[in-house]
Design a protein around this motif. Sequence first.
Motif, PDB file in Angstrom:
ATOM      1  N   ARG A 130      83.950  45.225  33.615  1.00  0.00           N
ATOM      2  CA  ARG A 130      84.157  46.668  33.732  1.00  0.00           C
ATOM      3  C   ARG A 130      83.780  47.161  35.133  1.00  0.00           C
ATOM      4  N   ALA A 131      82.677  46.640  35.668  1.00  0.00           N
ATOM      5  CA  ALA A 131      82.239  47.047  37.006  1.00  0.00           C
ATOM      6  C   ALA A 131      83.201  46.579  38.093  1.00  0.00           C
ATOM      7  N   MET A 132      83.876  45.444  37.849  1.00  0.00           N
ATOM      8  CA  MET A 132      84.765  44.853  38.862  1.00  0.00           C
ATOM      9  C   MET A 132      86.198  45.345  38.759  1.00  0.00           C
ATOM     10  N   ILE A 133      86.543  46.100  37.711  1.00  0.00           N
ATOM     11  CA  ILE A 133      87.943  46.408  37.426  1.00  0.00           C
ATOM     12  C   ILE A 133      88.602  47.218  38.542  1.00  0.00           C
ATOM     13  N   HIS A 134      87.806  48.007  39.292  1.00  0.00           N
ATOM     14  CA  HIS A 134      88.373  48.777  40.404  1.00  0.00           C
ATOM     15  C   HIS A 134      88.401  47.968  41.696  1.00  0.00           C
TER      16      HIS A 134
END
Length: 233
Positions: free
Chosen positions: A156-160
């Motif tokens: 979730r933290a890496m999705i952007h």
Amino acid sequence: MIAFQNVSKIYNGNVDGNGHSSALMEVTFQIQPKEFVSLVGRSGAGKSTILNLLTGELKPSKGRVIFGAYEVNKLSYQELPHLRRHIGVIFQDFRLLPNRNSYENIAFALEACGYNQADIDELVPQALEMVGLKDKAYNFPHELSGGEKQRVAIARAMIHRPEVIMADEPTGNLDPFNKWEIIKLLGKINELGTTVILATHDKEIVNNLGRRVITLDSGRIVLDEEKGKFVLV
């Protein structure tokens, strides 16, 4: 990439919400792109305060906080979402939505930023594959182990595809095996070009990493070593 310039943060009465005497005093450091930096110190030393100043959750009492082209301390509330798209945050307690499965927890971060369904359907499976959880896409948090929950949180933290990942005690609730799996994953993310800032009081992790260590004590930097060890002064 990141610079703290003579930053001080004094809470009302010099006590934060956890009852800690946790202020920063005249803190100055820089972090370059693609670095892996550990912030270490006793509870209340100021590690989380630094992370919260970097995301704009807190404003410094004085000094400047720089992130790339942003002077974070001068950003308005409306401008902060633009900054935060460049930063992924991982917490000790995972902070997953209990009524959403792994896929939906990761997708939620994209939905909140207005991504269309086609982009979500493309990006979420890639993120799950990166953290080794493609087969757990439709499992809910209560069906996952602690290590699996943290890997969903990392996806979730890496999705952007942020420039920086900030991990605040990400292994604090994990057993030794899962702890090292998460640290390996953070190392892999760093090798792919993402700056990693790890706040931890785990001596074993810090000493095995052999990376830069910034040591805090009572809100001041007391050590900043390129290949540091866990030392509480």
